[in-house]
Motif scaffolding. Structure first.
Motif, PDB file in Angstrom:
ATOM      1  N   PRO A 111       0.799  -1.232   0.000  1.00  0.00           N
ATOM      2  CA  PRO A 111       0.000   0.000   0.000  1.00  0.00           C
ATOM      3  C   PRO A 111       0.832   1.283   0.000  1.00  0.00           C
ATOM      4  N   LEU A 112       1.998   1.272   0.626  1.00  0.00           N
ATOM      5  CA  LEU A 112       2.864   2.459   0.583  1.00  0.00           C
ATOM      6  C   LEU A 112       3.314   2.724  -0.846  1.00  0.00           C
ATOM      7  N   SER A 150       1.733   7.738   9.735  1.00  0.00           N
ATOM      8  CA  SER A 150       2.909   7.598  10.585  1.00  0.00           C
ATOM      9  C   SER A 150       4.067   8.402  10.006  1.00  0.00           C
ATOM     10  N   ASP A 151       4.871   8.990  10.872  1.00  0.00           N
ATOM     11  CA  ASP A 151       6.120   9.636  10.430  1.00  0.00           C
ATOM     12  C   ASP A 151       7.294   8.950  11.111  1.00  0.00           C
ATOM     13  N   ASP A 152       7.121   7.644  11.361  1.00  0.00           N
ATOM     14  CA  ASP A 152       8.170   6.895  12.032  1.00  0.00           C
ATOM     15  C   ASP A 152       8.394   5.566  11.330  1.00  0.00           C
ATOM     16  N   PRO A 153       9.283   5.532  10.337  1.00  0.00           N
ATOM     17  CA  PRO A 153       9.497   4.313   9.548  1.00  0.00           C
ATOM     18  C   PRO A 153      10.176   3.191  10.323  1.00  0.00           C
ATOM     19  N   ARG A 154      10.518   3.438  11.604  1.00  0.00           N
ATOM     20  CA  ARG A 154      10.999   2.288  12.393  1.00  0.00           C
ATOM     21  C   ARG A 154       9.861   1.293  12.567  1.00  0.00           C
ATOM     22  N   TRP A 155       8.627   1.816  12.494  1.00  0.00           N
ATOM     23  CA  TRP A 155       7.415   1.001  12.638  1.00  0.00           C
ATOM     24  C   TRP A 155       7.174   0.251  11.340  1.00  0.00           C
ATOM     25  N   GLY A 156       7.272  -1.043  11.352  1.00  0.00           N
ATOM     26  CA  GLY A 156       7.214  -1.836  10.128  1.00  0.00           C
ATOM     27  C   GLY A 156       5.916  -1.700   9.362  1.00  0.00           C
ATOM     28  N   VAL A 502      24.603   1.595 -11.020  1.00  0.00           N
ATOM     29  CA  VAL A 502      23.177   1.911 -10.806  1.00  0.00           C
ATOM     30  C   VAL A 502      22.700   1.023  -9.653  1.00  0.00           C
ATOM     31  N   THR A 503      22.094   1.652  -8.655  1.00  0.00           N
ATOM     32  CA  THR A 503      21.608   0.881  -7.500  1.00  0.00           C
ATOM     33  C   THR A 503      20.098   0.994  -7.408  1.00  0.00           C
ATOM     34  N   VAL A 504      19.465  -0.147  -7.193  1.00  0.00           N
ATOM     35  CA  VAL A 504      18.022  -0.190  -6.936  1.00  0.00           C
ATOM     36  C   VAL A 504      17.834  -0.704  -5.510  1.00  0.00           C
ATOM     37  N   VAL A 505      17.026  -0.001  -4.727  1.00  0.00           N
ATOM     38  CA  VAL A 505      16.699  -0.451  -3.372  1.00  0.00           C
ATOM     39  C   VAL A 505      15.216  -0.775  -3.332  1.00  0.00           C
ATOM     40  N   LEU A 506      14.890  -2.004  -2.949  1.00  0.00           N
ATOM     41  CA  LEU A 506      13.497  -2.428  -2.834  1.00  0.00           C
ATOM     42  C   LEU A 506      13.180  -2.611  -1.361  1.00  0.00           C
ATOM     43  N   SER A 507      12.111  -1.960  -0.903  1.00  0.00           N
ATOM     44  CA  SER A 507      11.935  -1.872   0.539  1.00  0.00           C
ATOM     45  C   SER A 507      10.454  -1.774   0.906  1.00  0.00           C
ATOM     46  N   GLY A 508      10.194  -2.045   2.191  1.00  0.00           N
ATOM     47  CA  GLY A 508       8.827  -1.919   2.691  1.00  0.00           C
ATOM     48  C   GLY A 508       8.661  -0.647   3.510  1.00  0.00           C
ATOM     49  N   ARG A 509       9.673   0.221   3.474  1.00  0.00           N
ATOM     50  CA  ARG A 509       9.599   1.413   4.336  1.00  0.00           C
ATOM     51  C   ARG A 509      10.653   2.425   3.885  1.00  0.00           C
ATOM     52  N   PRO A 510      10.585   3.666   4.329  1.00  0.00           N
ATOM     53  CA  PRO A 510      11.688   4.607   4.075  1.00  0.00           C
ATOM     54  C   PRO A 510      12.952   4.092   4.771  1.00  0.00           C
ATOM     55  N   LEU A 511      14.106   4.268   4.139  1.00  0.00           N
ATOM     56  CA  LEU A 511      15.370   3.829   4.721  1.00  0.00           C
ATOM     57  C   LEU A 511      16.374   4.977   4.636  1.00  0.00           C
ATOM     58  N   ASP A 512      17.417   4.879   5.401  1.00  0.00           N
ATOM     59  CA  ASP A 512      18.558   5.798   5.318  1.00  0.00           C
ATOM     60  C   ASP A 512      19.397   5.350   4.121  1.00  0.00           C
ATOM     61  N   LEU A 513      19.328   6.121   3.037  1.00  0.00           N
ATOM     62  CA  LEU A 513      19.994   5.744   1.781  1.00  0.00           C
ATOM     63  C   LEU A 513      21.267   6.550   1.569  1.00  0.00           C
ATOM     64  N   SER A 514      21.768   7.206   2.634  1.00  0.00           N
ATOM     65  CA  SER A 514      22.882   8.135   2.429  1.00  0.00           C
ATOM     66  C   SER A 514      24.081   7.459   1.771  1.00  0.00           C
ATOM     67  N   SER A 515      24.465   6.273   2.231  1.00  0.00           N
ATOM     68  CA  SER A 515      25.625   5.610   1.616  1.00  0.00           C
ATOM     69  C   SER A 515      25.320   5.174   0.184  1.00  0.00           C
ATOM     70  N   VAL A 516      24.116   4.692  -0.031  1.00  0.00           N
ATOM     71  CA  VAL A 516      23.736   4.252  -1.379  1.00  0.00           C
ATOM     72  C   VAL A 516      23.815   5.417  -2.349  1.00  0.00           C
ATOM     73  N   LEU A 517      23.361   6.569  -1.927  1.00  0.00           N
ATOM     74  CA  LEU A 517      23.383   7.751  -2.805  1.00  0.00           C
ATOM     75  C   LEU A 517      24.818   8.191  -3.093  1.00  0.00           C
ATOM     76  N   GLU A 518      25.655   8.060  -2.086  1.00  0.00           N
ATOM     77  CA  GLU A 518      27.063   8.476  -2.242  1.00  0.00           C
ATOM     78  C   GLU A 518      27.808   7.531  -3.192  1.00  0.00           C
ATOM     79  N   LEU A 519      27.432   6.252  -3.196  1.00  0.00           N
ATOM     80  CA  LEU A 519      28.189   5.240  -3.950  1.00  0.00           C
ATOM     81  C   LEU A 519      27.594   4.934  -5.322  1.00  0.00           C
ATOM     82  N   SER A 520      26.534   5.626  -5.706  1.00  0.00           N
ATOM     83  CA  SER A 520      25.843   5.258  -6.963  1.00  0.00           C
ATOM     84  C   SER A 520      25.707   6.460  -7.897  1.00  0.00           C
ATOM     85  N   ASN A 521      25.750   6.146  -9.189  1.00  0.00           N
ATOM     86  CA  ASN A 521      25.492   7.183 -10.200  1.00  0.00           C
ATOM     87  C   ASN A 521      23.985   7.451 -10.313  1.00  0.00           C
TER      88      ASN A 521
END
Ligand code: GLC
Length: 722
Positions: A111-112, A150-156, A502-521
């Motif tokens: 649903p997200l 919710s504004d708390d993605p720690r909540w699954g 090129v990096t694709v992240v598949l997820s069920g919630r918002p994640l901290d993507l800072s390293s992914v963004l730094e390491l990917s075109n």
């Protein structure tokens, strides 16, 4: 054979329910208020003889329905209904319920991901297709849509929600109710009931931990969390599920104010309220009921009609009524609501013999239309967050694919799809192989060292990372919003060998993507996309389609930034995140702004907005303002973009977010083209629940702004007058 006037299908469901309830014994009335797990004609014959249950939930697992159970089959449900009706003294059928959350045999994005479409019609179509499949399997109650904000993605369970914004949640909630209850309703009458859940405030669970306590004031409930439920009630949602949490000390399963005064008294809701899994029994755990007998009393008094799985109603209500502690009228009204629902869904008239009904999708397989809907909805679950021009990939270039999602099937389906079959789901490597004309090599992502040796022979490295589908959803709270262990290191090793990643992240919630963004075109962020997610992703990567999603949530730069959302209030010291000194609301050990704002994302075209123009900058209450802005596609590709309209109210009777989404529109343009886009804004759109917790529309200055995300808004001034 007694005369059965309630079988007259020309009568109104409520009238039929009153006639039938009047014939029932107290135990039979209480039986209609019970929901039991996987009722079996064999094992539960005696229960059926006594009419001691009214609903069977077809699910599995000890504590939640989201453990795969091999799927429901039409024939078994029909056999159950034949047995139940023949054994019941008055021939009453069961409601047969299932968590048809985001798919049945054909699975749509979580649903997200549906919310990321910002496309209510598409979301409606996807849920309608899933529920039409569920109806063929004789399901009559779908425990969807969930609309906890919710504004708390720690909540699954953010995975099951429409994200952080009340306006988007309202829009998608209405669409979901239309989708579910429009399934199979060619004759205008619903065949399956939707269930708005979990009422209310569950998304505020303390610490982002599931089943937690909630402390929130009524004003925030009214301005944020109650809004999608009111929208769903107005859309005709037939049932509601109470939340596990308490609200300021009162558990929702014992919350008369919200379940009776607000839901029924203010909103006029006449549908069925069900407990969540053991929720009435768990009032003892909350510490507000000394025992299950008191829990039963609190539940029925609060307005919980159906007791899901705790058994305390069947066990205690007859005696509580006979002792005079619970008025029989409370049992009668709850029983009539359940019976009216069964009449409204046509369960008494349905032919339950095997020969008469449609063929289950388990026999026929999914239709082309359903599969195509799964692909289209998947495209809208994907958001392009970064692209230095490397995307779209050319069909001829050599690509090496790696990462844990390279050959993964099951996790593409997302957190809650009991009838989706992982093994039959196309993997991303298979979809890429079908689409790619050049050299495509791949590995299964188990060994970074092996992958690092392979990628150097390809023009581009494609790294597919993300969460397992069972790492989000119920009872999956995270203390750290980072990718699963090892995945950033894996990507770092690939990056060390290749300058085109090129990096694709598949997820069920918002994640901290800072390293992914730094390491990917380039980075594509996708919520678990469903049955045809692999095909949709391959089409996005090769430019056959563009990613159509926009973020329904704010992406945090780190876990420490949570809770974070578009609903940040002005506060006494509005944040100037770019001034790193002074006494203001910022972190001193990290940048404060979000990694990505609500509404962010792009396709492959390049769009720009000119500042908004308001035709008449004064509008009287009850009239409408017109906000126009020019949208331009300055790129080389045709595409579409989401123009968002925000409100900012500088002087209200309560503190309000400094920007609030009030509307949005998609615009498609050819390269180099532009168009004027107009929003019509009724003055009600600037209204809110004020200091007295009453709805108000103030006169005075407000600001209306347009943007392609909540982080880049151009404002115009409007004066609201009497
Ligand atoms: C679960 C969930 C609810 C679900 C129900 C039935 O615990 O909270 O969303 O519909 O139980 O499985």
């Amino acid at each position: 054979m007694i005369f059965r006037p309630w079988l007259d299908s020309t009568l109104d469901p409520k009238a039929r329910a009153t006639l039938l309830r009047a014939e029932m014994t107290l135990e039979e009335k209480v039986g209609q208020l019970d929901m039991s797990l996987n009722v079996s004609p064999e094992r539960d014959a005696e229960v059926l003889d006594r009419g001691a249950t009214g609903t069977s939930i077809v699910a599995s697992g000890e504590w939640a329905g989201n453990i795969a159970d091999g799927g429901v089959r039409a024939a078994s449900v029909r056999a159950l209904q034949r047995e139940a009706m023949s054994r019941h003294r008055l021939g009453v059928p069961l409601l047969v319920a299932r968590d048809v959350i985001h798919g049945h045999r054909t699975v749509m994005p979580i649903p997200l991901g549906g919310a990321a479409s910002f496309d209510p019609e598409l979301h409606e179509a996807g849920l309608k297709a899933a529920c039409e499949q569920a109806i063929l399997d004789e399901i009559s109650w779908a425990f969807t849509p969930m609309m906890d904000i919710s504004d708390d993605p720690r909540w699954g369970r953010v995975a099951e929600s429409f994200g952080e914004d009340p306006h988007l949640s309202e829009v998608m909630a209405r669409a979901a109710v239309r989708g579910v209850q429009g399934a199979g309703a060619d004759d205008g009458s619903p065949k399956i009931a939707a269930c708005m859940k979990h009422f209310v405030g569950y998304g505020l669970s303390r610490g982002g931990r599931d089943y937690g306590s909630v402390e929130v004031g009524e004003n925030t409930l009214r301005n944020v969390h109650l809004r999608p439920y009111k929208a769903a009630v107005d859309a005709g949602c037939l049932t509601l599920m109470a939340a596990f949490n308490d609200i300021d000390g009162t558990p929702m399963h014992a919350n008369r104010f919200l379940l009776r005064d607000v839901l029924r008294g203010e909103w006029g809701f006449e549908g069925v309220v069900t407990a969540d899994w053991n929720g009435v029994g768990e009032l003892v755990n909350h510490g507000v009921a000394a025992d299950s007998r008191e829990a039963a009393r609190l539940g029925i008094e609060a307005g919980v009609d159906v007791d899901m799985l705790s058994g305390v109603y069947v066990k205690h209500l007859p005696e509580l009524v006979r002792s005079g502690e619970v008025p029989e009228a409370l049992v009668d009204e709850a029983c009539e609501r359940v019976l009216a629902l069964k009449f409204r869904l046509g369960l008494f008239e349905r032919e339950w013999s095997d020969g008469e009904r449609g063929v289950s999708v388990w026999e026929t397989g999914a239709s082309f239309e359903d599969v195509e809907l799964s692909r289209r909805t998947a495209l809208s679950a994907m958001t392009l967050l970064k692209n230095d021009g490397i995307l779209p990939l050319s069909p001829e270039e050599s690509v090496h694919v790696t990462g844990p999602f390279a050959t993964e099937r099951d996790s593409l389906l997302g957190t809650w799809c009991l009838d989706g079959v992982g093994e039959e789901t196309q993997s991303i490597v298979e979809a890429l192989t079908e689409l790619h004309e050049g050299t495509l090599t791949w590995d299964d992502g188990r060994f970074a060292d092996f992958a690092a040796r392979k990628v150097i022979h390809a023009n581009t490295a494609l790294v597919l990372l993300g969460e397992h589908r069972l790492s989000s959803g119920e009872a999956n709270s995270l203390a750290a919003l980072t990718l699963p262990a090892g995945q950033v290191e894996f990507l770092r090793q690939i990056r060390a060998q290749h300058e085109r990643v090129v990096t694709v992240v598949l997820s069920g919630r918002p994640l901290d993507l800072s390293s992914v963004l730094e390491l990917s075109n380039a980075v594509v962020f996708s919520f678990h996309p469903g049955s045809k997610g692999a095909l949709a992703l391959a089409q996005v990567l090769f430019g056959v389609e563009e990613p159509l999603g926009r973020l329904p949530v704010t992406l945090p730069p780190s876990t420490g930034h949570v809770p974070i959302s578009v609903r940040e209030k002005r506060t006494s010291r509005p944040l100037n995140p770019y001034v790193q000194d002074g006494w203001q609301r910022r972190y001193v050990d990290a940048p404060t702004p979000p990694a990505f704002h609500f509404g962010a994302g792009s396709g492959y075209a390049t769009f720009s907005l000119e500042p908004p123009r308001i035709e008449y900058d004064r509008v009287a209450i009850g009239e409408k303002a017109q906000v126009t802005c020019t949208v331009r596609n300055s790129g080389e590709r045709a595409g579409r973009t989401l123009v968002q309209l925000y409100l900012s109210d500088p002087a209200a009777s309560v503190t309000r977010p400094w920007r609030e989404l009030i509307d949005f529109q998609w615009v498609s343009l050819e390269p180099g083209a532009s168009t004027d886009l107009t929003f019509t804004v009724p003055t009600d759109a600037v209204g809110y629940w004020g200091r007295e917790n009453t709805w108000q529309v103030d006169t005075g200055e407000v600001h209306l702004g347009v943007g392609l995300s909540a982080g880049e808004i151009d404002w115009a001034r409007l004066e609201v007058t009497k």
